[in-house]
Design a protein around this motif. Structure first.
Motif, mmCIF file in Angstrom:
data_model
loop_
_atom_site.group_PDB
_atom_site.id
_atom_site.type_symbol
_atom_site.label_atom_id
_atom_site.label_comp_id
_atom_site.label_asym_id
_atom_site.label_seq_id
_atom_site.Cartn_x
_atom_site.Cartn_y
_atom_site.Cartn_z
ATOM 1 N N GLU A 1 23.517 4.128 36.575
ATOM 2 C CA GLU A 1 22.909 3.438 36.725
ATOM 3 C C GLU A 1 21.330 3.991 36.858
ATOM 4 N N ASN A 2 20.096 3.433 35.940
ATOM 5 C CA ASN A 2 19.262 3.859 36.295
ATOM 6 C C ASN A 2 18.140 2.391 35.824
ATOM 7 N N SER B 1 22.859 0.484 27.545
ATOM 8 C CA SER B 1 23.223 1.060 26.200
ATOM 9 C C SER B 1 24.417 1.813 26.768
ATOM 10 N N VAL B 2 26.024 1.344 25.935
ATOM 11 C CA VAL B 2 27.215 1.403 26.134
ATOM 12 C C VAL B 2 27.703 1.844 24.533
ATOM 13 N N GLY B 3 28.119 3.821 24.928
ATOM 14 C CA GLY B 3 29.023 3.769 23.538
ATOM 15 C C GLY B 3 29.808 4.366 23.959
ATOM 16 N N GLY C 1 22.615 2.051 32.203
ATOM 17 C CA GLY C 1 21.342 0.847 32.784
ATOM 18 C C GLY C 1 22.479 -0.175 33.088
ATOM 19 N N VAL C 2 24.231 0.213 33.082
ATOM 20 C CA VAL C 2 25.381 -0.803 34.059
ATOM 21 C C VAL C 2 25.829 0.123 34.961
ATOM 22 N N ASN C 3 26.287 -1.247 35.649
ATOM 23 C CA ASN C 3 26.830 -0.813 37.734
ATOM 24 C C ASN C 3 28.409 0.108 36.531
ATOM 25 N N HIS C 4 28.922 1.563 37.362
ATOM 26 C CA HIS C 4 29.536 1.749 37.341
ATOM 27 C C HIS C 4 31.748 0.773 37.222
#
Length: 457
Positions: free
Chosen positions: A57-58, A64-66, A228-231
Protein backbone atom coordinates in the motif's frame (compact mmCIF):
# COMPACT_ATOMS: atom_id res chain seq x y z
CA UNK A 1 -4.85 17.16 -29.50
CA UNK A 2 -2.57 19.86 -30.95
CA UNK A 3 -3.68 22.22 -28.24
CA UNK A 4 -2.68 19.73 -25.56
CA UNK A 5 0.65 18.97 -27.16
CA UNK A 6 1.48 22.68 -27.38
CA UNK A 7 1.90 22.81 -23.61
CA UNK A 8 5.11 20.82 -24.02
CA UNK A 9 6.69 23.76 -25.84
CA UNK A 10 6.07 26.34 -23.11
CA UNK A 11 9.46 27.61 -21.84
CA UNK A 12 10.24 26.64 -18.30
CA UNK A 13 10.81 30.28 -17.34
CA UNK A 14 7.04 30.83 -17.71
CA UNK A 15 6.52 28.73 -14.61
CA UNK A 16 9.02 30.84 -12.66
CA UNK A 17 7.31 34.20 -13.19
CA UNK A 18 7.87 36.45 -10.19
CA UNK A 19 4.90 37.59 -8.13
CA UNK A 20 4.86 41.08 -6.77
CA UNK A 21 5.22 41.04 -3.05
CA UNK A 22 6.18 38.17 -0.79
CA UNK A 23 3.84 35.31 -0.02
CA UNK A 24 3.38 35.33 3.74
CA UNK A 25 -0.04 33.68 3.97
CA UNK A 26 -1.10 30.30 2.56
CA UNK A 27 -3.24 30.40 -0.55
CA UNK A 28 -6.92 30.50 0.29
CA UNK A 29 -7.85 27.71 -2.06
CA UNK A 30 -5.08 25.42 -0.91
CA UNK A 31 -6.29 22.63 1.32
CA UNK A 32 -4.16 21.79 4.27
CA UNK A 33 -2.93 18.23 4.13
CA UNK A 34 -4.08 15.71 6.66
CA UNK A 35 -1.74 13.66 8.79
CA UNK A 36 1.16 12.30 6.72
CA UNK A 37 0.57 8.84 5.29
CA UNK A 38 2.83 6.31 6.90
CA UNK A 39 4.74 4.01 4.55
CA UNK A 40 3.85 0.35 4.84
CA UNK A 41 5.81 -2.82 4.32
CA UNK A 42 5.01 -5.49 1.77
CA UNK A 43 2.37 -7.88 3.12
CA UNK A 44 2.35 -11.50 2.00
CA UNK A 45 -0.23 -14.17 2.78
CA UNK A 46 -1.03 -17.59 1.35
CA UNK A 47 -4.58 -18.86 0.86
CA UNK A 48 -5.55 -22.46 1.66
CA UNK A 49 -5.76 -23.20 -2.09
CA UNK A 50 -2.08 -22.25 -2.49
CA UNK A 51 -2.54 -18.79 -4.02
CA UNK A 52 0.03 -16.28 -2.75
CA UNK A 53 -1.20 -12.72 -2.17
CA UNK A 54 1.36 -9.91 -1.89
CA UNK A 55 0.66 -6.20 -1.70
CA UNK A 56 2.28 -2.87 -0.98
CA UNK A 57 0.00 0.00 0.00
CA UNK A 58 1.94 3.01 -1.30
CA UNK A 59 -1.10 5.35 -1.23
CA UNK A 60 -0.77 6.03 -4.93
CA UNK A 61 -3.92 7.09 -6.86
CA UNK A 62 -2.79 4.60 -9.51
CA UNK A 63 -2.92 0.88 -8.78
CA UNK A 64 -0.97 -1.91 -10.45
CA UNK A 65 -1.97 -5.55 -10.14
CA UNK A 66 -0.01 -8.47 -11.55
CA UNK A 67 -0.90 -12.15 -11.75
CA UNK A 68 2.30 -14.20 -11.86
CA UNK A 69 1.98 -17.77 -13.12
CA UNK A 70 4.59 -20.52 -13.35
CA UNK A 71 3.81 -21.09 -17.01
CA UNK A 72 6.82 -20.19 -19.12
CA UNK A 73 8.39 -21.97 -22.06
CA UNK A 74 10.20 -24.38 -19.72
CA UNK A 75 6.82 -25.90 -18.86
CA UNK A 76 6.17 -26.92 -22.45
CA UNK A 77 6.49 -30.57 -23.44
CA UNK A 78 7.89 -32.30 -26.49
CA UNK A 79 4.36 -32.43 -27.91
CA UNK A 80 3.52 -28.71 -27.60
CA UNK A 81 6.59 -26.51 -28.25
CA UNK A 82 5.68 -22.87 -28.82
CA UNK A 83 2.42 -22.98 -26.86
CA UNK A 84 3.71 -20.44 -24.30
CA UNK A 85 4.54 -17.99 -27.09
CA UNK A 86 1.07 -18.32 -28.61
CA UNK A 87 -0.50 -18.00 -25.15
CA UNK A 88 1.25 -14.68 -24.65
CA UNK A 89 -0.22 -13.30 -27.87
CA UNK A 90 -3.66 -14.81 -27.16
CA UNK A 91 -4.28 -12.70 -24.06
CA UNK A 92 -6.77 -10.46 -25.89
CA UNK A 93 -8.87 -13.21 -27.45
CA UNK A 94 -12.50 -14.03 -26.62
CA UNK A 95 -13.14 -15.63 -23.24
CA UNK A 96 -16.16 -17.39 -21.77
CA UNK A 97 -17.26 -14.15 -20.11
CA UNK A 98 -16.26 -11.47 -22.61
CA UNK A 99 -15.60 -10.98 -26.28
CA UNK A 100 -12.28 -9.58 -27.43
CA UNK A 101 -14.02 -6.29 -28.25
CA UNK A 102 -15.66 -6.11 -24.82
CA UNK A 103 -12.34 -6.66 -23.05
CA UNK A 104 -10.64 -3.95 -25.09
CA UNK A 105 -13.54 -1.53 -24.75
CA UNK A 106 -14.02 -2.19 -21.04
CA UNK A 107 -10.35 -1.66 -20.18
CA UNK A 108 -10.29 1.56 -22.22
CA UNK A 109 -13.43 2.84 -20.50
CA UNK A 110 -11.64 2.51 -17.15
CA UNK A 111 -8.62 4.35 -18.51
CA UNK A 112 -6.58 1.28 -17.65
CA UNK A 113 -4.18 -1.05 -19.39
CA UNK A 114 -3.80 -4.81 -19.58
CA UNK A 115 -0.60 -6.45 -20.79
CA UNK A 116 1.19 -9.80 -20.67
CA UNK A 117 4.86 -10.74 -20.67
CA UNK A 118 6.59 -14.08 -20.34
CA UNK A 119 9.99 -15.57 -19.59
CA UNK A 120 11.26 -19.12 -19.57
CA UNK A 121 9.70 -19.64 -16.13
CA UNK A 122 6.75 -17.29 -15.77
CA UNK A 123 3.87 -15.64 -17.56
CA UNK A 124 2.81 -12.31 -16.04
CA UNK A 125 -0.51 -10.52 -16.63
CA UNK A 126 -0.33 -6.89 -15.52
CA UNK A 127 -3.27 -4.48 -15.09
CA UNK A 128 -3.09 -0.78 -14.22
CA UNK A 129 -5.91 1.63 -13.44
CA UNK A 130 -7.17 4.17 -10.91
CA UNK A 131 -7.38 2.53 -7.51
CA UNK A 132 -11.16 2.86 -7.29
CA UNK A 133 -11.53 0.78 -10.48
CA UNK A 134 -9.41 -2.18 -9.36
CA UNK A 135 -12.38 -4.55 -8.77
CA UNK A 136 -13.75 -3.87 -12.27
CA UNK A 137 -10.40 -4.29 -13.98
CA UNK A 138 -9.65 -7.48 -12.07
CA UNK A 139 -12.77 -9.04 -13.53
CA UNK A 140 -11.26 -8.66 -16.99
CA UNK A 141 -7.94 -9.95 -15.66
CA UNK A 142 -9.70 -13.00 -14.25
CA UNK A 143 -11.47 -13.63 -17.57
CA UNK A 144 -8.21 -13.46 -19.51
CA UNK A 145 -6.41 -15.86 -17.17
CA UNK A 146 -9.07 -18.38 -16.09
CA UNK A 147 -11.82 -18.41 -18.73
CA UNK A 148 -9.98 -18.72 -22.03
CA UNK A 149 -11.82 -20.25 -25.00
CA UNK A 150 -9.09 -20.42 -27.68
CA UNK A 151 -11.41 -20.56 -30.66
CA UNK A 152 -9.88 -22.21 -33.69
CA UNK A 153 -10.37 -19.29 -36.09
CA UNK A 154 -8.96 -16.79 -33.61
CA UNK A 155 -5.81 -18.89 -33.14
CA UNK A 156 -5.44 -19.11 -36.91
CA UNK A 157 -5.62 -15.32 -37.13
CA UNK A 158 -2.70 -15.16 -34.66
CA UNK A 159 -0.33 -16.88 -37.10
CA UNK A 160 0.84 -13.65 -38.71
CA UNK A 161 1.38 -12.01 -35.32
CA UNK A 162 3.38 -15.02 -34.13
CA UNK A 163 5.65 -14.77 -37.19
CA UNK A 164 6.13 -11.03 -36.78
CA UNK A 165 6.75 -11.28 -33.02
CA UNK A 166 9.31 -14.02 -33.59
CA UNK A 167 11.07 -12.09 -36.37
CA UNK A 168 11.24 -8.93 -34.26
CA UNK A 169 12.48 -10.82 -31.22
CA UNK A 170 15.22 -12.67 -33.04
CA UNK A 171 16.37 -9.93 -35.39
CA UNK A 172 19.36 -9.11 -33.19
CA UNK A 173 22.35 -11.51 -33.08
CA UNK A 174 22.50 -11.13 -29.28
CA UNK A 175 19.07 -12.67 -28.80
CA UNK A 176 19.85 -15.33 -31.38
CA UNK A 177 22.97 -16.56 -29.58
CA UNK A 178 21.23 -16.41 -26.17
CA UNK A 179 18.36 -18.55 -27.44
CA UNK A 180 20.80 -21.01 -28.99
CA UNK A 181 22.87 -21.06 -25.81
CA UNK A 182 19.92 -22.32 -23.76
CA UNK A 183 19.00 -24.86 -26.40
CA UNK A 184 22.51 -26.33 -26.37
CA UNK A 185 23.24 -25.97 -22.65
CA UNK A 186 20.25 -27.93 -21.34
CA UNK A 187 18.66 -31.27 -22.15
CA UNK A 188 15.12 -30.19 -21.27
CA UNK A 189 13.03 -27.46 -19.64
CA UNK A 190 15.29 -24.40 -19.97
CA UNK A 191 16.32 -25.54 -23.45
CA UNK A 192 12.89 -24.53 -24.78
CA UNK A 193 12.88 -21.31 -26.79
CA UNK A 194 10.84 -18.24 -25.90
CA UNK A 195 9.53 -18.30 -29.45
CA UNK A 196 7.36 -20.75 -31.35
CA UNK A 197 9.47 -23.03 -33.61
CA UNK A 198 8.84 -22.70 -37.34
CA UNK A 199 7.22 -26.13 -37.69
CA UNK A 200 4.61 -25.23 -35.04
CA UNK A 201 3.68 -21.76 -36.32
CA UNK A 202 0.00 -21.96 -37.23
CA UNK A 203 -0.31 -25.51 -35.90
CA UNK A 204 -0.86 -24.97 -32.16
CA UNK A 205 -4.37 -26.31 -31.57
CA UNK A 206 -7.05 -25.18 -29.07
CA UNK A 207 -6.73 -28.59 -27.40
CA UNK A 208 -3.02 -28.04 -26.75
CA UNK A 209 -3.70 -24.54 -25.44
CA UNK A 210 -6.38 -25.76 -23.03
CA UNK A 211 -4.15 -28.62 -21.84
CA UNK A 212 -1.29 -26.20 -21.11
CA UNK A 213 -3.56 -23.84 -19.18
CA UNK A 214 -5.19 -26.64 -17.18
CA UNK A 215 -1.78 -28.01 -16.18
CA UNK A 216 -0.17 -24.71 -15.21
CA UNK A 217 -2.78 -22.03 -14.45
CA UNK A 218 -3.64 -23.24 -10.96
CA UNK A 219 -3.67 -21.38 -7.66
CA UNK A 220 -0.75 -23.46 -6.39
CA UNK A 221 1.37 -21.94 -9.16
CA UNK A 222 0.11 -18.35 -8.97
CA UNK A 223 0.90 -15.16 -7.08
CA UNK A 224 -1.42 -12.13 -7.12
CA UNK A 225 0.54 -8.95 -6.46
CA UNK A 226 -0.72 -5.39 -6.05
CA UNK A 227 0.78 -1.91 -5.64
CA UNK A 228 -1.50 0.80 -4.32
CA UNK A 229 -4.02 -1.82 -3.21
CA UNK A 230 -5.20 -2.66 0.29
CA UNK A 231 -4.12 -6.19 1.19
CA UNK A 232 -7.51 -7.28 2.51
CA UNK A 233 -9.22 -6.03 -0.66
CA UNK A 234 -6.72 -7.84 -2.88
CA UNK A 235 -7.09 -11.02 -0.85
CA UNK A 236 -10.89 -10.89 -1.10
CA UNK A 237 -10.70 -10.36 -4.85
CA UNK A 238 -8.23 -13.22 -5.24
CA UNK A 239 -10.43 -15.61 -3.27
CA UNK A 240 -13.43 -14.84 -5.43
CA UNK A 241 -12.00 -14.45 -8.93
CA UNK A 242 -9.42 -17.23 -8.97
CA UNK A 243 -11.22 -19.92 -6.97
CA UNK A 244 -12.02 -21.86 -10.16
CA UNK A 245 -8.35 -22.67 -10.64
CA UNK A 246 -7.66 -24.40 -7.32
CA UNK A 247 -4.99 -27.08 -7.32
CA UNK A 248 -1.24 -27.65 -7.24
CA UNK A 249 -0.76 -28.02 -10.99
CA UNK A 250 1.40 -30.44 -12.94
CA UNK A 251 4.86 -31.36 -11.58
CA UNK A 252 7.80 -29.40 -13.01
CA UNK A 253 10.82 -31.20 -14.42
CA UNK A 254 14.19 -30.04 -13.11
CA UNK A 255 16.57 -28.53 -15.63
CA UNK A 256 19.46 -30.82 -16.63
CA UNK A 257 22.64 -29.04 -17.74
CA UNK A 258 24.75 -30.83 -20.36
CA UNK A 259 26.94 -28.31 -22.24
CA UNK A 260 27.86 -28.45 -25.90
CA UNK A 261 28.51 -26.31 -28.94
CA UNK A 262 26.63 -24.68 -31.81
CA UNK A 263 28.21 -22.84 -34.74
CA UNK A 264 25.91 -20.72 -36.93
CA UNK A 265 27.84 -19.93 -40.10
CA UNK A 266 27.11 -16.83 -42.18
CA UNK A 267 28.94 -14.27 -44.33
CA UNK A 268 28.83 -11.67 -41.56
CA UNK A 269 32.39 -10.55 -40.73
CA UNK A 270 31.25 -9.60 -37.23
CA UNK A 271 31.44 -12.67 -34.99
CA UNK A 272 29.18 -12.97 -31.94
CA UNK A 273 30.55 -15.56 -29.50
CA UNK A 274 29.18 -16.67 -26.15
CA UNK A 275 30.91 -19.14 -23.84
CA UNK A 276 29.22 -20.18 -20.58
CA UNK A 277 29.14 -22.86 -17.93
CA UNK A 278 26.53 -23.75 -15.33
CA UNK A 279 26.02 -21.03 -12.76
CA UNK A 280 23.69 -21.01 -9.75
CA UNK A 281 19.98 -20.81 -8.98
CA UNK A 282 18.38 -17.46 -8.24
CA UNK A 283 18.36 -16.37 -4.62
CA UNK A 284 21.34 -18.48 -3.55
CA UNK A 285 24.52 -17.12 -2.00
CA UNK A 286 26.50 -18.45 -4.95
CA UNK A 287 24.25 -16.49 -7.33
CA UNK A 288 25.29 -13.31 -5.52
CA UNK A 289 28.93 -14.29 -5.95
CA UNK A 290 28.39 -14.77 -9.70
CA UNK A 291 26.74 -11.33 -9.90
CA UNK A 292 29.73 -9.73 -8.19
CA UNK A 293 32.11 -11.65 -10.46
CA UNK A 294 30.17 -10.41 -13.48
CA UNK A 295 30.75 -6.80 -12.46
CA UNK A 296 34.38 -7.45 -11.54
CA UNK A 297 34.96 -8.60 -15.11
CA UNK A 298 32.70 -5.99 -16.69
CA UNK A 299 28.94 -5.99 -17.19
CA UNK A 300 28.78 -3.19 -19.78
CA UNK A 301 29.43 0.57 -19.88
CA UNK A 302 28.31 2.64 -16.89
CA UNK A 303 28.60 5.96 -18.70
CA UNK A 304 26.01 6.74 -21.36
CA UNK A 305 27.54 6.43 -24.84
CA UNK A 306 30.81 5.67 -23.11
CA UNK A 307 33.18 2.77 -23.57
CA UNK A 308 33.81 -0.14 -21.24
CA UNK A 309 37.53 0.52 -20.86
CA UNK A 310 37.54 0.05 -17.06
CA UNK A 311 36.44 -3.60 -17.19
CA UNK A 312 39.00 -6.37 -16.80
CA UNK A 313 37.69 -8.08 -19.94
CA UNK A 314 38.15 -5.02 -22.14
CA UNK A 315 41.57 -4.30 -20.69
CA UNK A 316 42.74 -7.87 -21.21
CA UNK A 317 41.44 -8.00 -24.79
CA UNK A 318 42.97 -4.63 -25.67
CA UNK A 319 46.33 -5.80 -24.31
CA UNK A 320 46.22 -9.06 -26.27
CA UNK A 321 44.92 -7.70 -29.58
CA UNK A 322 45.82 -3.97 -29.45
CA UNK A 323 42.18 -3.28 -30.40
CA UNK A 324 39.18 -2.32 -28.21
CA UNK A 325 36.78 -5.16 -29.01
CA UNK A 326 33.51 -5.46 -27.06
CA UNK A 327 33.26 -8.06 -24.29
CA UNK A 328 30.91 -8.38 -21.32
CA UNK A 329 30.30 -10.96 -18.63
CA UNK A 330 26.78 -12.43 -18.47
CA UNK A 331 24.79 -14.26 -15.85
CA UNK A 332 21.31 -15.79 -15.91
CA UNK A 333 19.72 -17.38 -12.85
CA UNK A 334 16.61 -19.58 -12.75
CA UNK A 335 14.75 -21.47 -10.03
CA UNK A 336 16.94 -24.57 -10.27
CA UNK A 337 19.96 -23.66 -12.40
CA UNK A 338 21.84 -20.82 -14.00
CA UNK A 339 24.42 -19.80 -16.56
CA UNK A 340 27.57 -17.70 -16.29
CA UNK A 341 29.84 -16.76 -19.13
CA UNK A 342 31.39 -14.17 -21.37
CA UNK A 343 30.03 -12.62 -24.57
CA UNK A 344 32.32 -11.10 -27.20
CA UNK A 345 31.81 -9.25 -30.49
CA UNK A 346 34.79 -8.99 -32.81
CA UNK A 347 35.97 -9.09 -36.39
CA UNK A 348 36.20 -12.60 -37.83
CA UNK A 349 39.99 -12.53 -38.05
CA UNK A 350 40.42 -11.72 -34.35
CA UNK A 351 37.64 -13.88 -32.87
CA UNK A 352 40.00 -16.55 -31.55
CA UNK A 353 42.35 -14.08 -29.86
CA UNK A 354 39.47 -12.12 -28.35
CA UNK A 355 37.67 -15.06 -26.71
CA UNK A 356 40.90 -16.59 -25.41
CA UNK A 357 41.94 -13.24 -23.92
CA UNK A 358 38.54 -12.89 -22.26
CA UNK A 359 38.65 -16.38 -20.73
CA UNK A 360 42.20 -15.75 -19.50
CA UNK A 361 40.85 -12.87 -17.42
CA UNK A 362 38.43 -15.25 -15.68
CA UNK A 363 41.30 -17.68 -15.09
CA UNK A 364 43.26 -14.80 -13.59
CA UNK A 365 40.48 -14.18 -11.07
CA UNK A 366 40.19 -17.93 -10.38
CA UNK A 367 43.84 -17.89 -9.37
CA UNK A 368 43.12 -15.19 -6.81
CA UNK A 369 44.51 -12.24 -8.75
CA UNK A 370 41.76 -9.78 -7.92
CA UNK A 371 42.04 -6.70 -5.74
CA UNK A 372 39.71 -6.03 -2.84
CA UNK A 373 39.01 -2.61 -4.32
CA UNK A 374 37.69 -4.24 -7.50
CA UNK A 375 35.38 -6.49 -5.48
CA UNK A 376 34.10 -3.55 -3.42
CA UNK A 377 33.43 -1.61 -6.62
CA UNK A 378 31.60 -4.58 -8.14
CA UNK A 379 29.44 -5.04 -5.02
CA UNK A 380 28.48 -1.37 -5.11
CA UNK A 381 27.49 -1.72 -8.75
CA UNK A 382 25.34 -4.77 -8.00
CA UNK A 383 23.61 -2.92 -5.15
CA UNK A 384 22.92 0.20 -7.20
CA UNK A 385 21.69 -1.86 -10.15
CA UNK A 386 19.27 -3.70 -7.87
CA UNK A 387 17.98 -0.53 -6.18
CA UNK A 388 17.53 1.24 -9.51
CA UNK A 389 15.40 -1.65 -10.75
CA UNK A 390 12.96 -0.90 -7.91
CA UNK A 391 12.63 2.81 -8.69
CA UNK A 392 9.56 2.50 -10.92
CA UNK A 393 6.33 0.65 -10.25
CA UNK A 394 6.91 -1.92 -13.01
CA UNK A 395 10.27 -2.98 -11.62
CA UNK A 396 8.97 -3.10 -8.05
CA UNK A 397 5.95 -5.14 -9.09
CA UNK A 398 8.18 -7.60 -10.95
CA UNK A 399 10.51 -7.99 -7.97
CA UNK A 400 7.73 -8.56 -5.44
CA UNK A 401 5.95 -10.96 -7.79
CA UNK A 402 9.08 -12.96 -8.60
CA UNK A 403 9.88 -13.47 -4.92
CA UNK A 404 6.28 -14.23 -3.93
CA UNK A 405 5.91 -16.78 -6.72
CA UNK A 406 9.28 -18.44 -6.10
CA UNK A 407 9.40 -18.54 -2.30
CA UNK A 408 5.99 -17.42 -1.04
CA UNK A 409 7.72 -14.62 0.89
CA UNK A 410 9.35 -11.25 0.27
CA UNK A 411 12.80 -10.04 1.29
CA UNK A 412 13.13 -6.31 1.84
CA UNK A 413 15.83 -4.48 -0.14
CA UNK A 414 17.96 -4.12 2.99
CA UNK A 415 18.15 -7.91 3.30
CA UNK A 416 19.17 -8.28 -0.33
CA UNK A 417 21.84 -5.60 0.02
CA UNK A 418 23.22 -7.32 3.11
CA UNK A 419 23.48 -10.59 1.19
CA UNK A 420 25.42 -8.88 -1.59
CA UNK A 421 27.65 -7.13 0.95
CA UNK A 422 28.41 -10.48 2.58
CA UNK A 423 30.10 -11.80 -0.59
CA UNK A 424 33.80 -12.33 0.15
CA UNK A 425 36.81 -12.38 -2.19
CA UNK A 426 36.97 -16.13 -1.62
CA UNK A 427 33.38 -16.47 -2.88
CA UNK A 428 34.26 -14.59 -6.06
CA UNK A 429 37.37 -16.71 -6.63
CA UNK A 430 35.32 -19.87 -6.10
CA UNK A 431 32.73 -18.70 -8.65
CA UNK A 432 35.48 -18.02 -11.20
CA UNK A 433 36.96 -21.48 -10.57
CA UNK A 434 33.60 -23.11 -11.17
CA UNK A 435 33.50 -21.50 -14.61
CA UNK A 436 37.07 -22.49 -15.45
CA UNK A 437 36.60 -26.09 -14.30
CA UNK A 438 32.99 -26.52 -15.45
CA UNK A 439 31.69 -28.05 -18.64
CA UNK A 440 31.46 -25.33 -21.26
CA UNK A 441 28.72 -24.36 -23.69
CA UNK A 442 29.72 -22.28 -26.70
CA UNK A 443 27.60 -20.60 -29.37
CA UNK A 444 29.11 -18.59 -32.22
CA UNK A 445 27.55 -16.87 -35.24
CA UNK A 446 29.17 -15.14 -38.22
CA UNK A 447 32.18 -15.90 -40.40
CA UNK A 448 33.81 -18.52 -38.16
CA UNK A 449 37.05 -19.17 -40.08
CA UNK A 450 39.21 -18.13 -37.11
CA UNK A 451 36.82 -19.09 -34.32
CA UNK A 452 38.13 -21.94 -32.11
CA UNK A 453 36.01 -24.88 -31.06
CA UNK A 454 34.91 -25.22 -27.46
CA UNK A 455 37.46 -27.96 -26.71
CA UNK A 456 40.27 -25.65 -27.87
CA UNK A 457 39.57 -22.95 -25.30
Amino acid sequence: MRGIRSFNSIPKRCYAARRSGSLTEPLALRKTSAAPLTPQNVQVSKLPNGLVIASLENHSPMSSVGLFVKAGSRHETVENPGVAHVLRLAANLTTKGSSAFKICRGVEALGGSLSVTSTRETTVYTAQCLRDDVPSLLEYLSDVTTAQEFRQWELEELTTRVKIDKAMGQQSPQIGVMEKLHEVAYKNALSHSLYCPDFMVGHVSPKEMHAFVQANFTTGRMALVGLGVNHSVLRQLGEGLLSSRSGPGAPVALAAYRGGEARMHSRDDLVHLLVASEGSAVGSAQANAFSVLQHVLGAGPHVKRGSNITSKLSQGIAKATSQPFDATAMTASYSDSGLFGVYTISQAGAAGEVIKAAISQIRDVAEGNVADADIDRAKNQVKVEYLMSLEDSDGLLQEIGAQALMTGTYQAPDTVLQAVGAVTPEDVVKAAKSFVDGRKTMVASGLLVNTPFVDEL
